[in-house]
Design a protein around this motif. Sequence first.
Motif, PDB file in Angstrom:
ATOM      1  N   PRO A  35       0.833  -1.214   0.000  1.00  0.00           N
ATOM      2  CA  PRO A  35       0.000   0.000   0.000  1.00  0.00           C
ATOM      3  C   PRO A  35       0.872   1.271   0.000  1.00  0.00           C
ATOM      4  O   PRO A  35       1.898   1.330   0.666  1.00  0.00           O
ATOM      5  CB  PRO A  35      -0.760  -0.128   1.317  1.00  0.00           C
ATOM      6  N   ASP A  36       0.467   2.262  -0.788  1.00  0.00           N
ATOM      7  CA  ASP A  36       1.167   3.557  -0.831  1.00  0.00           C
ATOM      8  C   ASP A  36       0.617   4.475   0.257  1.00  0.00           C
ATOM      9  O   ASP A  36      -0.602   4.564   0.430  1.00  0.00           O
ATOM     10  CB  ASP A  36       0.908   4.254  -2.172  1.00  0.00           C
ATOM     11  N   VAL A  37       1.501   5.212   0.945  1.00  0.00           N
ATOM     12  CA  VAL A  37       0.995   6.261   1.850  1.00  0.00           C
ATOM     13  C   VAL A  37       0.668   7.507   1.022  1.00  0.00           C
ATOM     14  O   VAL A  37       1.125   7.661  -0.102  1.00  0.00           O
ATOM     15  CB  VAL A  37       2.014   6.660   2.949  1.00  0.00           C
ATOM     16  N   SER A  38      -0.110   8.398   1.609  1.00  0.00           N
ATOM     17  CA  SER A  38      -0.493   9.601   0.859  1.00  0.00           C
ATOM     18  C   SER A  38       0.510  10.720   1.118  1.00  0.00           C
ATOM     19  O   SER A  38       1.234  10.726   2.123  1.00  0.00           O
ATOM     20  CB  SER A  38      -1.880  10.063   1.290  1.00  0.00           C
ATOM     21  N   LEU A  39       0.499  11.670   0.215  1.00  0.00           N
ATOM     22  CA  LEU A  39       1.384  12.830   0.364  1.00  0.00           C
ATOM     23  C   LEU A  39       1.082  13.569   1.668  1.00  0.00           C
ATOM     24  O   LEU A  39       2.004  13.963   2.389  1.00  0.00           O
ATOM     25  CB  LEU A  39       1.194  13.763  -0.845  1.00  0.00           C
ATOM     26  N   SER A  40      -0.195  13.701   1.992  1.00  0.00           N
ATOM     27  CA  SER A  40      -0.515  14.487   3.196  1.00  0.00           C
ATOM     28  C   SER A  40      -0.011  13.779   4.460  1.00  0.00           C
ATOM     29  O   SER A  40       0.451  14.426   5.396  1.00  0.00           O
ATOM     30  CB  SER A  40      -2.015  14.777   3.273  1.00  0.00           C
ATOM     31  N   THR A  41      -0.083  12.451   4.475  1.00  0.00           N
ATOM     32  CA  THR A  41       0.457  11.716   5.621  1.00  0.00           C
ATOM     33  C   THR A  41       1.946  11.996   5.787  1.00  0.00           C
ATOM     34  O   THR A  41       2.440  12.235   6.888  1.00  0.00           O
ATOM     35  CB  THR A  41       0.251  10.190   5.421  1.00  0.00           C
ATOM     36  N   VAL A  42       2.660  11.947   4.682  1.00  0.00           N
ATOM     37  CA  VAL A  42       4.099  12.203   4.763  1.00  0.00           C
ATOM     38  C   VAL A  42       4.360  13.645   5.181  1.00  0.00           C
ATOM     39  O   VAL A  42       5.223  13.916   6.030  1.00  0.00           O
ATOM     40  CB  VAL A  42       4.800  11.892   3.416  1.00  0.00           C
ATOM     41  N   CYS A  43       3.606  14.581   4.621  1.00  0.00           N
ATOM     42  CA  CYS A  43       3.816  15.992   4.971  1.00  0.00           C
ATOM     43  C   CYS A  43       3.627  16.200   6.476  1.00  0.00           C
ATOM     44  O   CYS A  43       4.357  16.976   7.101  1.00  0.00           O
ATOM     45  CB  CYS A  43       2.864  16.897   4.186  1.00  0.00           C
ATOM     46  N   ASP A  62      11.854  27.961   0.329  1.00  0.00           N
ATOM     47  CA  ASP A  62      10.536  27.430   0.646  1.00  0.00           C
ATOM     48  C   ASP A  62      10.714  26.340   1.718  1.00  0.00           C
ATOM     49  O   ASP A  62      11.370  25.325   1.463  1.00  0.00           O
ATOM     50  CB  ASP A  62       9.937  26.842  -0.646  1.00  0.00           C
ATOM     51  N   CYS A  63      10.168  26.571   2.885  1.00  0.00           N
ATOM     52  CA  CYS A  63      10.302  25.575   3.959  1.00  0.00           C
ATOM     53  C   CYS A  63       9.017  24.770   4.173  1.00  0.00           C
ATOM     54  O   CYS A  63       8.852  24.099   5.194  1.00  0.00           O
ATOM     55  CB  CYS A  63      10.733  26.252   5.269  1.00  0.00           C
ATOM     56  N   SER A  64       8.097  24.839   3.227  1.00  0.00           N
ATOM     57  CA  SER A  64       6.835  24.098   3.386  1.00  0.00           C
ATOM     58  C   SER A  64       7.104  22.610   3.377  1.00  0.00           C
ATOM     59  O   SER A  64       8.014  22.121   2.676  1.00  0.00           O
ATOM     60  CB  SER A  64       5.879  24.456   2.246  1.00  0.00           C
ATOM     61  N   PRO A  65       6.311  21.853   4.171  1.00  0.00           N
ATOM     62  CA  PRO A  65       6.511  20.400   4.201  1.00  0.00           C
ATOM     63  C   PRO A  65       6.452  19.771   2.794  1.00  0.00           C
ATOM     64  O   PRO A  65       7.271  18.916   2.458  1.00  0.00           O
ATOM     65  CB  PRO A  65       5.373  19.910   5.091  1.00  0.00           C
ATOM     66  N   GLU A  66       5.510  20.225   1.959  1.00  0.00           N
ATOM     67  CA  GLU A  66       5.380  19.575   0.654  1.00  0.00           C
ATOM     68  C   GLU A  66       6.640  19.761  -0.203  1.00  0.00           C
ATOM     69  O   GLU A  66       7.130  18.813  -0.826  1.00  0.00           O
ATOM     70  CB  GLU A  66       4.154  20.082  -0.105  1.00  0.00           C
ATOM     71  N   ALA A  67       7.178  20.971  -0.218  1.00  0.00           N
ATOM     72  CA  ALA A  67       8.412  21.205  -0.985  1.00  0.00           C
ATOM     73  C   ALA A  67       9.531  20.318  -0.454  1.00  0.00           C
ATOM     74  O   ALA A  67      10.317  19.743  -1.220  1.00  0.00           O
ATOM     75  CB  ALA A  67       8.810  22.669  -0.913  1.00  0.00           C
ATOM     76  N   ARG A  68       9.581  20.180   0.865  1.00  0.00           N
ATOM     77  CA  ARG A  68      10.662  19.394   1.471  1.00  0.00           C
ATOM     78  C   ARG A  68      10.481  17.906   1.173  1.00  0.00           C
ATOM     79  O   ARG A  68      11.467  17.193   0.933  1.00  0.00           O
ATOM     80  CB  ARG A  68      10.727  19.684   2.973  1.00  0.00           C
ATOM     81  N   VAL A  69       9.243  17.450   1.157  1.00  0.00           N
ATOM     82  CA  VAL A  69       8.990  16.047   0.798  1.00  0.00           C
ATOM     83  C   VAL A  69       9.369  15.796  -0.657  1.00  0.00           C
ATOM     84  O   VAL A  69      10.046  14.832  -1.004  1.00  0.00           O
ATOM     85  CB  VAL A  69       7.501  15.690   1.017  1.00  0.00           C
ATOM     86  N   ARG A  70       8.941  16.718  -1.518  1.00  0.00           N
ATOM     87  CA  ARG A  70       9.173  16.536  -2.952  1.00  0.00           C
ATOM     88  C   ARG A  70      10.648  16.600  -3.340  1.00  0.00           C
ATOM     89  O   ARG A  70      11.009  16.254  -4.461  1.00  0.00           O
ATOM     90  CB  ARG A  70       8.380  17.583  -3.748  1.00  0.00           C
ATOM     91  N   HIS A  71      11.502  17.081  -2.449  1.00  0.00           N
ATOM     92  CA  HIS A  71      12.935  17.163  -2.758  1.00  0.00           C
ATOM     93  C   HIS A  71      13.780  16.230  -1.893  1.00  0.00           C
ATOM     94  O   HIS A  71      14.989  16.373  -1.835  1.00  0.00           O
ATOM     95  CB  HIS A  71      13.418  18.604  -2.609  1.00  0.00           C
ATOM     96  N   ALA A  72      13.122  15.293  -1.224  1.00  0.00           N
ATOM     97  CA  ALA A  72      13.870  14.445  -0.286  1.00  0.00           C
ATOM     98  C   ALA A  72      14.525  13.238  -0.955  1.00  0.00           C
ATOM     99  O   ALA A  72      15.524  12.712  -0.461  1.00  0.00           O
ATOM    100  CB  ALA A  72      12.945  13.984   0.835  1.00  0.00           C
ATOM    101  N   ARG A  73      13.959  12.806  -2.083  1.00  0.00           N
ATOM    102  CA  ARG A  73      14.420  11.542  -2.661  1.00  0.00           C
ATOM    103  C   ARG A  73      14.470  11.599  -4.178  1.00  0.00           C
ATOM    104  O   ARG A  73      13.759  12.386  -4.811  1.00  0.00           O
ATOM    105  CB  ARG A  73      13.449  10.420  -2.242  1.00  0.00           C
ATOM    106  N   VAL A  95      13.952  24.370   0.648  1.00  0.00           N
ATOM    107  CA  VAL A  95      14.270  24.251  -0.776  1.00  0.00           C
ATOM    108  C   VAL A  95      14.393  25.646  -1.358  1.00  0.00           C
ATOM    109  O   VAL A  95      13.431  26.421  -1.349  1.00  0.00           O
ATOM    110  CB  VAL A  95      13.159  23.478  -1.515  1.00  0.00           C
ATOM    111  N   ALA A  96      15.587  25.970  -1.836  1.00  0.00           N
ATOM    112  CA  ALA A  96      15.801  27.287  -2.444  1.00  0.00           C
ATOM    113  C   ALA A  96      15.603  27.192  -3.947  1.00  0.00           C
ATOM    114  O   ALA A  96      15.882  26.154  -4.548  1.00  0.00           O
ATOM    115  CB  ALA A  96      17.212  27.774  -2.127  1.00  0.00           C
ATOM    116  N   ARG A  97      15.085  28.270  -4.532  1.00  0.00           N
ATOM    117  CA  ARG A  97      14.901  28.305  -5.989  1.00  0.00           C
ATOM    118  C   ARG A  97      15.563  29.557  -6.544  1.00  0.00           C
ATOM    119  O   ARG A  97      14.911  30.574  -6.791  1.00  0.00           O
ATOM    120  CB  ARG A  97      13.420  28.290  -6.342  1.00  0.00           C
ATOM    121  N   PRO A  98      16.881  29.495  -6.766  1.00  0.00           N
ATOM    122  CA  PRO A  98      17.592  30.678  -7.268  1.00  0.00           C
ATOM    123  C   PRO A  98      17.159  30.991  -8.706  1.00  0.00           C
ATOM    124  O   PRO A  98      16.809  30.087  -9.461  1.00  0.00           O
ATOM    125  CB  PRO A  98      19.056  30.250  -7.222  1.00  0.00           C
ATOM    126  N   ARG A  99      17.179  32.285  -9.052  1.00  0.00           N
ATOM    127  CA  ARG A  99      16.804  32.682 -10.410  1.00  0.00           C
ATOM    128  C   ARG A  99      18.022  32.995 -11.256  1.00  0.00           C
ATOM    129  O   ARG A  99      17.940  33.135 -12.462  1.00  0.00           O
ATOM    130  CB  ARG A  99      15.885  33.900 -10.359  1.00  0.00           C
TER     131      ARG A  99
END
Lengths: 534, 534
Positions: A35-43, A62-73, A95-99
């Motif tokens: 079974p897959d866990v959901s994004l919100s559970t991980v966040c 960006d220190c939001s949980p979702e950005a951090r999850v999406r860049h963890a692996r 997660v920094a997003r330099p321009r």
Amino acid sequence: MRRWNGWGDDNFTMALPDQGHAFLADRIGTSPALPDVSLSTVCDSVPPSRLPADSDAAPLIDCSPEARVRHARGQSLADWLAMRSGNIGVFPDGVARPRNSRDVQKLLRFAKRHSLQLIPYGGGTSVAGHINPVKADNPVLTVDMSDMNRLTDLNRESQIATFGAGTPGPLVESQLRAHGYTLGHYPQSFELSTIGGWVASRSSGQQSLRYGRIEQLFAGGSIETLQGTWDLPTFPASSAGPDLREFILGSEGRLGLITEVKVRISRLPEQESFHVFFFPDWEQARTACRKLVQNRTQLSMLRLSNGAETETQLALAGHPRLIGLLESFLSLRGAGSGKCMMTFGLTGSRHQCKAAVKEVRQICSEYKGVYTGTRLGKKWAEKRFTMPYLREALWKMGYAVDTLETATDWDNVDNLLELIEKNLRDGLKDKNESTHVFTHLSHFYGQGCSIYTTYVFRVADTYEETLSRWRSLKNTTSELIVQNGGTISHQHGVGKDHAPFLPVEKGELGMLAIRSLCATFDPDALLNPKTLVE
Amino acid sequence: MRRWNGWGDDNFTMALPDQGHAFLADRIGTSPALPDVSLSTVCDSVPPSRLPADSDAAPLIDCSPEARVRHARGQSLADWLAMRSGNIGVFPDGVARPRNSRDVQKLLRFAKRHSLQLIPYGGGTSVAGHINPVKADNPVLTVDMSDMNRLTDLNRESQIATFGAGTPGPLVESQLRAHGYTLGHYPQSFELSTIGGWVASRSSGQQSLRYGRIEQLFAGGSIETLQGTWDLPTFPASSAGPDLREFILGSEGRLGLITEVKVRISRLPEQESFHVFFFPDWEQARTACRKLVQNRTQLSMLRLSNGAETETQLALAGHPRLIGLLESFLSLRGAGSGKCMMTFGLTGSRHQCKAAVKEVRQICSEYKGVYTGTRLGKKWAEKRFTMPYLREALWKMGYAVDTLETATDWDNVDNLLELIEKNLRDGLKDKNESTHVFTHLSHFYGQGCSIYTTYVFRVADTYEETLSRWRSLKNTTSELIVQNGGTISHQHGVGKDHAPFLPVEKGELGMLAIRSLCATFDPDALLNPKTLVE
């Protein structure tokens, strides 16, 4: 939208035909999917960020949980298991997003001031743990380069294009094609991986026979380091001491962050087509491929599937009636059970393609090759970047898929291929599990070729056990590769997963050279620590 | 026997035809030749050796004055003036001739124990001061690799040959050709330069369009360092971190002594021929060459002489009647005064050569090229290694000849070429002297090409003044090159002569990387000091 826990865009799925499922079930059985866990559970499980907030770099981060999850692996099987189970371990603290380069310099100063770990992030497609943060006392800042994705200069006469390092494959090609040019670099990760990531990890594309590996395409650029900006000017060639491009290629973020990449481009070719031959057996097929490349026949791509891969591909293709007809035809021409499929690409001028096809036909006929035209080649070209989606489909059916790749000299290809396949095939025997294993050779050189092996096994009852089975297969095979004349990676880099195996390949003095460079540019090991060098 | 104070074998001389002499006299006047000192006079001036005698390395070392004279200088014009005048400066204190890696290790231990400078010596053909000892308090031991000159392994399947690093060009090719193979690396110094020297200085050969530069040919090998033996295993390609071959290529003896070189070889080609086109003007000729290489036409060599070089070559060729007929024919076809000669080589299979010649004819005709067949191409091939002998003939007529070379991107070729030629042409105006200057492009890449400029001037009344004139021409032009987008060397390396110009090209952080590597492997700067990095 991009899948947070798998490959590619979640609007796009690929299905495994019924025949394909039956084929796998017959080989290794079936198993319920995990079974897959959901994004919100991980966040919800993401701990507070440890990044200092009072900084001029803060607006970039960006220190939001979702950005951090999406860049963890990344995209290794271990990463998949972590994301699917929710047992991710360490998250970046932001997660920094330099321009632009100035933003990157700002982030480097910020990292230095606060002893932060800094991880450069391109498309997040690493299958070797390049972008995974490691547990440490200091906070981790991941630098997502995706906003630096523009073609900023096009030198038509010298055929050099300048890109922001975060430009992904499709944006590289579309921006060039608008002007009649191509880079011609097509790794399987093309859809997501970036030009800076290709340089950092020494990537190789499917048409490297014509366009070269990224080493041949990378002409120069800019790297932001803790010691300042390192500009690599472009020269067509030079004998002025060591080639510094080669210090950056494969540096995997340890020396600095690549911000700008200048590449050698080509005019769009007059012609391009992909064709398929079948050979009665491996020995003849492999010899024909070696002869083609040692003869310098102007091909743009070449790929040779062994018997097991050929059988698997035909079984997984669907269209059983058509495939049946093809197999009858091939069998009549001498390519029956054990046959091997060779796909090749012709790209270039009319004269070049004409000469090449004559040579291919001549050499392949010496080794009993049966030509089947461009139909299967066209299929290959259409699906060249979609294979990772199949992994998603297989996962949902309870199968875990991974690949291992290396390169070695011709006189060692059969030996190493057999060692790898045997180790993977027998690797779960003590668990009473079978593994389905098949291989192709993909990148060809006068001296040798790459070996790319896929293995499929049923998931176990738990994530922990599935991971443990994968780890055992991966690590014993990696050790086998470096102990038997193979490189630990032909096209995926070292990252954290391959780092333990690098010293065998590079030797004590080779590691001394690499470590001394890292220490010179990053004495406190802030930049992508534990990557490349443990 | 090998000339002690000039190029090549002293049984072999080349004469300048009368027409050639008249041509030069018309351009820059005549001058009496400067007198040469004898070998015995120079030998008498050699100071006693400072090497410690009580060593297990002693049997390997020759401290005779003649050996020390013969290893004191290379082949730059400054080296010639030093040898011809007898004002040589620093001699090595002894010359070692190791027979194997163990001998080299012994010499390294000897050097470490007594803080000796160690200079690796291949063919002694450097034109950038690589092998010249510098004045220092510690003694200098030159290590002549010429006894390590064997093909020790031939892997036919992987097409890799292993050579002792001291193997000179003719012994590389003859040992390979006996088995049906070729390396295909033909620098102009081919007769004397060695495979280890090619690697150490990043050499490029005349047929690099087919066979590649030494970077592409060097597959691995062994380097003896002060930290131990550094073995570079062979892989067809790898993405496992920085490519360590590229740390050794161009290391110029600073990291260690290359003892064994593994190279990528090819089967002898089915066909080989050399052909000549003439173009009405530079613009069309240069564009045709760029199109050919950017089109990936399978040529093995390509060389384009500018108007001045074309005129000079035809004048110096002798055979005025034949040349007159050729020029009338060319003039009728539109290639009159200002015409440019393009020589190209076709090497490969029948199909490859056929396709290539079609493309050459098609592209060249678009730019008004006039094809003249293989006669002049054959002449080029016959004389490809003999040009250095002409320098000897010119010297005896009172002319000094030197060359300068660089490489740059296509959009900068004309600009840089004109700057170089103008600087050399005007460089002796304040002495009321003229310089005869001409140029060819020789190594071609999609991105740009090399620029190879020859300049001839009358010797002055004294050696000192001649040297001072040369130094002024060389240094101002070298500065101009690096300040205007050229590499300080496309094919001759850095040595001591180009070292002052390297930092502009490599930048501060590039120099930091190179210095840190040198310091890691040779903390006391014993190995070829002042070479590559000042």
